[in-house]
Design a protein around this motif. Sequence first.
Motif, PDB file in Angstrom:
ATOM      1  N   LEU A   1       0.829  -1.212   0.000  1.00  0.00           N
ATOM      2  CA  LEU A   1       0.000   0.000   0.000  1.00  0.00           C
ATOM      3  C   LEU A   1       0.865   1.265   0.000  1.00  0.00           C
ATOM      4  N   THR A   2       1.869   1.265   0.857  1.00  0.00           N
ATOM      5  CA  THR A   2       2.723   2.454   0.948  1.00  0.00           C
ATOM      6  C   THR A   2       3.402   2.729  -0.393  1.00  0.00           C
ATOM      7  N   SER A   3       3.942   1.678  -0.993  1.00  0.00           N
ATOM      8  CA  SER A   3       4.615   1.871  -2.280  1.00  0.00           C
ATOM      9  C   SER A   3       3.620   2.315  -3.344  1.00  0.00           C
ATOM     10  N   THR A   4       2.440   1.709  -3.324  1.00  0.00           N
ATOM     11  CA  THR A   4       1.438   2.079  -4.318  1.00  0.00           C
ATOM     12  C   THR A   4       1.058   3.548  -4.174  1.00  0.00           C
ATOM     13  N   MET A   5       0.946   3.991  -2.927  1.00  0.00           N
ATOM     14  CA  MET A   5       0.588   5.402  -2.727  1.00  0.00           C
ATOM     15  C   MET A   5       1.696   6.322  -3.254  1.00  0.00           C
ATOM     16  N   SER A   6       2.944   5.919  -3.071  1.00  0.00           N
ATOM     17  CA  SER A   6       4.035   6.727  -3.632  1.00  0.00           C
ATOM     18  C   SER A   6       3.877   6.825  -5.142  1.00  0.00           C
TER      19      SER A   6
END
Lengths: 959, 218
Positions: A200-205
């Motif tokens: 999720l964190t990477s996707t948000m980036s």
Amino acid sequence: MASQAKGLQNFISDLRNAKSKEEETRRVDKELANIRKKFLGSSLSSYQRKKYVWKLVYIHVLGYDVDFGHSEVVSLVSSSKFSEKQVGYVALSLLLRGGDQMLSLVVNAIRNDLTTSSNNDAAQSLALCSIANVSGLELAQALHVEVQQTLVAKSTTPCVRKKAALCLLRLVRTSPDLVAGREFAPHVANLLQDHHLGVLTSTMSLLIGLASQHEKEYEILIPYVVHILVMLVLRKACAREYLYYRTPSPWLQIKLLKFLQYYPSIMTSDKPYVSQLQNVVSKILTETDVSDSINKSNADHAILFEAVNLIVIWGSSGPTQQREGAMRLLGKFISVREPNIRYLGLMTMARLAQLEGSGQSVKKHQATVLVSLKDADISVRRRALDLLFVMCDTDNAEQIVDELVAHLVNADAAIREEMVLKIAILAEKYATDLRWYVDTILKLISISGDHVSDSIWHRVVQIVTNHPQGDLQAYAAATLLVAASPRRCHETAIRVAAYVLGEFGFLIAERPGMSGDEQFRVLHQHWPTVNKQTRSLLLSTYAKLANLYEECRPLVAPIFAKNKNSVDVEIQQRACEYETMRAAFSPEAVEDLLREMPPYVDKESALMDRLRAQNGSGDRDPWSMGGEQKQEEMNGRHLSPEHLPSVIEGDDNDDEDEDEDPLPQNGNYRRPASNHNVPTSSEPLRAPASGPIGIPKDVIPAMRKAFSHLCTSPSGVLFDNKLLQVGVKHEYRGSQGKVSVFFGNLSSAPLTNLRCQVDQSEHLRMQAQGTPGLMGPDGCTVAVRTQAKLQLMVEVTAPFDDAPALRVTFESDGVQYDYPLRLPIVATCFMEAVTLEPEAFMHRWKSLDGQDRECQEVIRAPANSPINEDSMRRIANMVTSGLRFGRCQGIDPTPWTVSGAATFRTGAKDTSGNNINVGCLLRVEANPQAGAYRVTTRTLHPICSKAVKNVALVSIKVI
Amino acid sequence: KTRGTAPPIRTNTNTQHHTNPATMQSSSSLRAAEACGWHFIVLMSRQGKIRLAEFFSSYNERAKQKILRDIAADVLPRAPKMCNIIEKGDCKFVYRRYASLYFVVGIPHGLNELIVLEQIHLFVEALDGYFNSVCELDLVFSLHKSLLILFEMFIGGMLCESNKQEVLKAIVEAEELVEEMTKPGEDTASQLDDGLSFQEQFQLGRKPGRRQQDGTRR
């Protein structure tokens, strides 16, 4: 010290034991030499190869330049052993960057690791990480498909997926049109439903990166984002291992809040998530507390500041109580001891203060902010200064400015210049009494004169000149006379005093101690210590004084007489002119010449522009010429079309563009209008040339024109005078071209030792042949009325924005000549027209929207060719046949726009053996009312954009 | 002709929209910055020695040297009570000091400074987990391990994984893979991996031999 590298650890120990930087450098150099030798030799064992590459990595990290061993890195990456691969990828990530030719050798190995998914998460991870770190156009183009597939494939493990997301982000940042929003947004939606918080964190980036380029296309994802926020903030639903000091993944929360900042009007919609989002923000505002753990406190406040940023973005469309709550919190923060919170409090408050209606609540904190201005920490002081600048208005300006001036005395050099500029702006903007403004600037000069730039004191002169009402002019004259009276005072003060006294000194001449000759004496006491710009300025003032006061004439005359022989041309010229003026003209004409200056055209202060220009981007109105030029001046001289064929060394006095100056820079007075027939010494005296003779100045304009013509036409004369004619014929196919240059002898004597040298540049491969001797050290001889010929085969390998230099030297009649010329081989020579449908054109145009991919400039229509349908036909012709663009018809409803597309062909190969090409788009828009053209180019390559724009501009000039 | 000689003045990006708060932050330059992560990370000792440096954004050699000089000149002398953020042109340095070692990260304006501070700490915690209470010597002698941990946690300057267990697991798995594929006696990857003699390891206060499988601290 060990004489031989026994191993990595030994080497490191040696470096650690090095007693000085020199010793370390010697050790490193020795090691590099050793490794180089090993690599040249044959058959390294796997262990050795790894060891040496690790050493290179180590040396690189220490800050030494490592420019070899890339092929060993490549072979490690391609190895089938994981241990070698790992070393190879780490070295690749560190040692190579986009643009390296080695990359083409490694692409296939990387692709292999990326796509063969048999049990190799680790190799996939390494590959993705390296692609992201190296980035660059080559990898982006070669591998983005595989990276995207890896990201969305079902079989990908979370560990690889999160890396693929960040890798794709990096590629998209390099080349933004890799991902088509509409098709990709649903994939992102899927990813946002992943349960792995790392994913999720990477996707948000990734999402933030995508939305920063095309926010509209990702608007549909807002509900997903709000949902995750609700889960994290309101329900505290978070896997234990993603809690950071009990806070649910602060990293993810920040990204979610950041993404929402792209949608400022969200609060005005009636979507169901709006109230949820408000709850989230309220909860963050009210429940963030100081914690014992600095880590928890930082993480929580990071989220809080991001939430406040969101409130600022919403502005008045958000709930009032949240804005007030935020202001209260920030008010608290700017007085806490924890320096990071205070710093960010000041910074964020400056943002909030710019919202309408928040002015009053900010002002309550003025005293606290003033305390921070004296903080020991420069970072905090900067923010405090910035906030004061923002919160200033007519009510508190005098207080704030006086405080700032008082503080300037103690401020250190790092911040002084910024303070001076801001004080000057505030003092002008909010002055209720202009005398206060003059006093403030004078104080600035006396406290920190070195930081008072020319534009600041020019502004004083403008304002004083433009305000004949009241006693401002007399006040300024009297104050400046006093300021310049001490033996020692800052040179800037002397300059302002000289100018203002020259103009308005007569207003105070009746006052005691301020008569004309006293004014002269005060100014002239500084003569021995000031520089030549100030001296030129003083001379003009003396002329004006002498004109007004009989008693000054005998004082001034010897100064003029003496300076007639000054080594400085400007001073010499002024002295001569002013001395002979009285004898040469009627008294009325002299009176006219030395009359006070008319008011300046009232413009917005150049200082604001300056502030804006230095911030990188201003709100530029592309149609306002003045603004553009000022911007240009502020930004320093970038390559403008005038400078493209900059053939002449030294200044070419092409000053038409510089008339807009608020005041001429050297402190010159504006020259009297030409119809007064002032004896301007036509050519500054120069020492007779001892070296070879260069290009005579009078042929330069014609030469420029010829160059511009040749950029867009296949043959013509590049240079022409009584001795020599240089003709050029050039034709191109794709990335290659054939250029013939002819040197014709027009004189009545043979030209001997005729030589030409063509600059080799990285972006053009050239092969030259021609008349024997022409390229050699002794040159060749060209008999009367004959020609020498030079033939060049060129191939372009990379985008470029200049033209290759061609230097011609020869002797005629015992005199040497040296002509620096430029060949009209410019980027547009290598264009291949592309015909696009209007929709395709607009699609590409939009996808190329972004900071350095676009170049834009406005240019006035040439005086002899007003904008009309006929000129537009010529523009269209210039675009298609001159610049070799394919005209895209039917995009614009008006006849005043010409759009075109082309491909810039280079001979460089990408990994699959295809030539590398750059797509270029161009629009020329005419504004008949303004009499100006606007040229906009968008290409994938910033240099290409600039180059095409420049050629288009010079071509319009000769349309 | 001489032009104005004053060097450019840098002010914070948020003054540029002085007149129009509505467009604040939506300027393209700031936006592009938000999509960037760290420009670089540099670990520098108090004496100015570089212990680790990785530049995620493309810098040429000169720019890199300038950054390193700036760090030595601006970060190292700062007093402990000052804030951990320094503005440096179009870039900000966010730093944290651990014992005698400075962790300095370069970020664009517009990135959340506090969270970057904690990202640094997260990295340190991961190093700590791997090295069992990390010290500067560990970083000096096992640079390659620190790099592998860095690349596992940060991709192109963006935080990739905040779960330390998962990071360390990936590192340990990769180590196993290295050894698995090595025929005993032939490839000396383990020797390279931890090239210290037992004697040296002892001096560093470490237990010789393999690390704990789960990679957790102590």
